[in-house]
Design an enzyme around this catalytic site. Structure first.
Site, PDB file in Angstrom:
ATOM      1  CG  ASP A  13      -9.452  -2.344  -4.214  1.00 33.88           C
ATOM      2  OD1 ASP A  13      -8.591  -1.681  -2.841  1.00 33.88           O
ATOM      3  OD2 ASP A  13     -10.469  -3.351  -4.219  1.00 33.88           O
ATOM      4  NE  ARG A  37      -9.219   8.108  -2.606  1.00 39.03           N
ATOM      5  CZ  ARG A  37     -10.444   8.528  -2.448  1.00 39.03           C
ATOM      6  NH1 ARG A  37     -10.810   9.839  -2.867  1.00 39.03           N
ATOM      7  NH2 ARG A  37     -11.303   8.408  -1.266  1.00 39.03           N
ATOM      8  NE  ARG A  76      -4.462  -1.778   0.460  1.00 40.61           N
ATOM      9  CZ  ARG A  76      -5.350  -1.655   1.153  1.00 40.61           C
ATOM     10  NH1 ARG A  76      -5.824   0.189   1.199  1.00 40.61           N
ATOM     11  NH2 ARG A  76      -6.763  -1.777   1.396  1.00 40.61           N
ATOM     12  NE  ARG A 136      -6.428   5.962   2.495  1.00 44.38           N
ATOM     13  CZ  ARG A 136      -8.000   5.632   3.834  1.00 44.38           C
ATOM     14  NH1 ARG A 136      -9.438   6.359   3.693  1.00 44.38           N
ATOM     15  NH2 ARG A 136      -7.877   4.206   3.621  1.00 44.38           N
ATOM     16  CE1 TYR A 147     -13.619  -6.803   1.768  1.00 42.04           C
ATOM     17  CE2 TYR A 147     -12.383  -7.619   0.697  1.00 42.04           C
ATOM     18  CZ  TYR A 147     -12.114  -7.033   1.536  1.00 42.04           C
ATOM     19  OH  TYR A 147     -10.851  -6.511   2.501  1.00 42.04           O
TER      20      TYR A 147
HETATM   21  O1  CP3 Z   1      -0.101  -1.096  -2.439  1.00 41.78           O
HETATM   22  C1  CP3 Z   1      -0.448  -0.584  -3.345  1.00 41.78           C
HETATM   23  O2  CP3 Z   1       0.164   0.247  -2.548  1.00 41.78           O
HETATM   24  C2  CP3 Z   1      -1.347  -0.696  -4.710  1.00 41.78           C
HETATM   25  C3  CP3 Z   1      -2.688   0.343  -4.714  1.00 41.78           C
HETATM   26  C4  CP3 Z   1      -3.537  -1.078  -3.811  1.00 41.78           C
HETATM   27  C5  CP3 Z   1      -4.645  -0.810  -3.033  1.00 41.78           C
HETATM   28  N1  CP3 Z   1      -5.631  -2.058  -2.184  1.00 41.78           N
HETATM   29  C6  CP3 Z   1      -5.436   0.660  -3.292  1.00 41.78           C
HETATM   30  C7  CP3 Z   1      -6.502   0.677  -2.559  1.00 41.78           C
HETATM   31  C8  CP3 Z   1      -3.530  -3.007  -2.924  1.00 41.78           C
HETATM   32  C9  CP3 Z   1      -2.653  -3.812  -3.367  1.00 41.78           C
HETATM   33  C10 CP3 Z   1      -4.619  -2.656  -2.976  1.00 41.78           C
HETATM   34  C11 CP3 Z   1      -5.209  -4.353  -2.358  1.00 41.78           C
HETATM   35  C12 CP3 Z   1      -6.029  -4.342  -1.224  1.00 41.78           C
HETATM   36  N2  CP3 Z   1      -7.437  -4.156  -1.667  1.00 41.78           N
HETATM   37  C13 CP3 Z   1      -6.665  -5.769  -0.339  1.00 41.78           C
HETATM   38  C14 CP3 Z   1      -4.968  -6.548  -0.369  1.00 41.78           C
HETATM   39  C15 CP3 Z   1      -4.000  -6.074   0.445  1.00 41.78           C
HETATM   40  C16 CP3 Z   1      -4.667  -6.148   2.134  1.00 41.78           C
HETATM   41  O3  CP3 Z   1      -4.821  -5.094   2.647  1.00 41.78           O
HETATM   42  O4  CP3 Z   1      -4.428  -7.104   2.961  1.00 41.78           O
HETATM   43  C17 CP3 Z   1      -7.670  -6.119   0.202  1.00 41.78           C
HETATM   44  C18 CP3 Z   1      -8.224  -6.155   0.967  1.00 41.78           C
HETATM   45  C19 CP3 Z   1      -8.681  -4.448  -0.375  1.00 41.78           C
HETATM   46  C20 CP3 Z   1      -9.922  -4.253  -0.124  1.00 41.78           C
HETATM   47  C21 CP3 Z   1      -9.900  -2.779  -0.003  1.00 41.78           C
HETATM   48  N3  CP3 Z   1      -9.302  -1.573  -0.346  1.00 41.78           N
HETATM   49  C22 CP3 Z   1     -10.553  -2.152   1.349  1.00 41.78           C
HETATM   50  C23 CP3 Z   1     -10.507  -2.893   2.436  1.00 41.78           C
HETATM   51  C24 CP3 Z   1     -10.286  -0.945   1.346  1.00 41.78           C
HETATM   52  C25 CP3 Z   1     -10.572   0.076   2.275  1.00 41.78           C
HETATM   53  C26 CP3 Z   1      -9.353   0.700   3.683  1.00 41.78           C
HETATM   54  C27 CP3 Z   1      -7.988   1.544   3.523  1.00 41.78           C
HETATM   55  O5  CP3 Z   1      -6.852   0.871   2.810  1.00 41.78           O
HETATM   56  O6  CP3 Z   1      -8.616   2.308   2.533  1.00 41.78           O
HETATM   57  C28 CP3 Z   1      -9.951  -0.315   0.289  1.00 41.78           C
HETATM   58  C29 CP3 Z   1      -9.996   1.255  -0.221  1.00 41.78           C
HETATM   59  C30 CP3 Z   1      -8.519   1.046  -1.328  1.00 41.78           C
HETATM   60  N4  CP3 Z   1      -7.565   0.341  -2.080  1.00 41.78           N
HETATM   61  C31 CP3 Z   1      -7.471   3.008  -1.055  1.00 41.78           C
HETATM   62  C32 CP3 Z   1      -6.391   2.208  -1.963  1.00 41.78           C
HETATM   63  C33 CP3 Z   1      -5.161   3.240  -1.749  1.00 41.78           C
HETATM   64  C34 CP3 Z   1      -8.565   4.056   0.063  1.00 41.78           C
HETATM   65  C35 CP3 Z   1      -8.826   4.515  -0.793  1.00 41.78           C
HETATM   66  C36 CP3 Z   1      -9.117   5.742  -0.507  1.00 41.78           C
HETATM   67  O7  CP3 Z   1      -7.946   6.452  -0.987  1.00 41.78           O
HETATM   68  O8  CP3 Z   1     -10.381   6.096  -0.419  1.00 41.78           O
END
Ligand code: CP3
Length: 341
Positions: A75, A39, A26, A30, A150
């Site tokens: 994502d 964003r 990640r 943010r 999910y």
């Molecule tokens: O790693 C990176 O920088 C690449 C981008 C990436 C995102 N999500 C961007 C994202 C990757 C590789 C993911 C994978 C992801 N998404 C996983 C597997 C990794 C892990 O955490 O176990 C999972 C379970 C998700 C599902 C998901 N997407 C959740 C639970 C959330 C909300 C929680 C959070 O972190 O905000 C997201 C949203 C998300 N995915 C954001 C980002 C940058 C936040 C969105 C925003 O900008 O508001």
């Protein structure tokens, strides 16, 4: 320098003789003010669908920290939309409009053509390669079971109880769902490699809630099926499993080059349990909330614990948290890059 000679790719194959490479799960997100600035102008989904913006946010942490690999910005749930499943990302995590509640719901999932329905991902990959030609790029997807969690639960959860019950209430439907997602995920990762990704990571974020028996059928078999289709792709394959410790003996034989280890698990034990594979991890993301000295100490101690640095990729043991102090990230990266035996 060809990317095959980068420390990251060499480490994936257990052949690194340079400084230990590091990237951060990640890493675009943010905790970075420059990400937040993007964003403010677009929603998360718009960002995921705009190749120029994808490339911009992928480059942000690379420019700041000189990390050894970039990761595609998207994502794990973006593949659901073309299947006909509406996903929203309100504050507080993803939400699925009509979750899967029984076997019949699986019939409404649409099989689709990746290049036709998700051109923004592959164009994003191409754009990233244009602006970061010298950085290995990691493509990724969610594991079938994690995506199914999910799909069935409809939103995030601590234990994905609906998904666990589904497997046992509807065993053949569960198998059908995992098989369907495996086929699409394999195609999706292949499309990312064809577009220019240099490595791929499969995120098994929720497999860790499964019994060993269910982990074998729902996760190991699917990972092997997906990675098997990528065997000739010449892009190293990384499997990240959150809460991996109970399954290490099974993961030893998965058809992949590298394994991502979560922060609960001993990295040294994992390295011993996975001979012939690279290990990636696993500093607790919470450590970064300590003082800079604390971060340096924990980082160097983790490095000290590993005998064979040639197959180590340093990372956090899960995603970097919102509000992580940026000074801590600089300290961790510097400590890894300056580490010598
Ligand atoms: O790693 C990176 O920088 C690449 C981008 C990436 C995102 N999500 C961007 C994202 C990757 C590789 C993911 C994978 C992801 N998404 C996983 C597997 C990794 C892990 O955490 O176990 C999972 C379970 C998700 C599902 C998901 N997407 C959740 C639970 C959330 C909300 C929680 C959070 O972190 O905000 C997201 C949203 C998300 N995915 C954001 C980002 C940058 C936040 C969105 C925003 O900008 O508001």
């Amino acid at each position: 320098m060809g990317l095959k000679d980068s420390n990251f790719i060499k480490a994936c194959y257990g052949r690194n003789d340079g400084p230990v490479p590091i990237w951060i799960m990640r890493q675009a997100g943010r905790y970075l003010p420059e990400y937040q600035a993007v964003r403010e102008k677009v929603t998360f989904l718009e960002l995921c669908r705009t190749p120029d913006l994808i490339a911009e946010v992928v480059k942000q942490p690379i420019d700041r920290f000189d990390l050894d690999a970039a990761i595609l910005f998207s994502d794990i749930l973006t593949i659901l939309e073309p299947m006909g499943v509406k996903v929203g990302f309100p504050e507080g995590g993803p939400e699925i409009e009509a979750p899967i509640t029984g076997p019949d719901d699986i019939n409404r999932l649409i099989d689709f053509d990746i290049e036709a329905e998700m051109p923004y991902v592959m164009n994003g990959v191409k754009k990233i390669k244009e602006i970061l030609p010298d950085k290995p790029l990691i493509g990724f997807a969610g594991s079938p079971f994690t995506v199914a969690c999910y799909l069935i639960q409809g939103k995030g959860s601590k234990n994905f109880d609906f998904a666990k019950k589904f497997i046992h209430k509807y065993p053949s439907a569960a198998r059908r769902l995992i098989d369907f997602l495996s086929v699409i995920t394999a195609r999706y990762l292949k499309a990312q490699v064809d577009a220019g990704a240099d490595a791929v990571q499969l995120f098994e974020s929720w497999g860790g809630i499964l019994s060993r028996e269910d982990f074998k059928t729902m996760s190991i078999d699917a990972s092997n099926k997906i990675f098997g289709t990528l065997a000739s792709a010449e892009a190293p394959r990384i499997l990240f499993v959150n809460n991996i410790a109970p399954y290490l003996d099974m993961i030893k034989d998965v058809d992949c080059e590298a394994v991502g280890i979560d922060y609960r698990t001993s990295l040294a034990d994992a390295a011993r349990s996975l001979p012939g594979k690279a290990v990636q991890g696993n500093l607790d993301p919470a450590v970064l909330f300590g003082s800079v000295e604390h971060v340096r100490e924990k980082t160097s101690r983790l490095l000290d614990s590993i005998d064979d640095l040639s197959r180590l990729i340093f990372n956090l043991g899960h995603g970097i948290m919102v509000e992580t102090p940026i000074e801590s990230v600089y300290a961790m990266v510097e400590e890894v890059h300056n580490y010598r035996r």
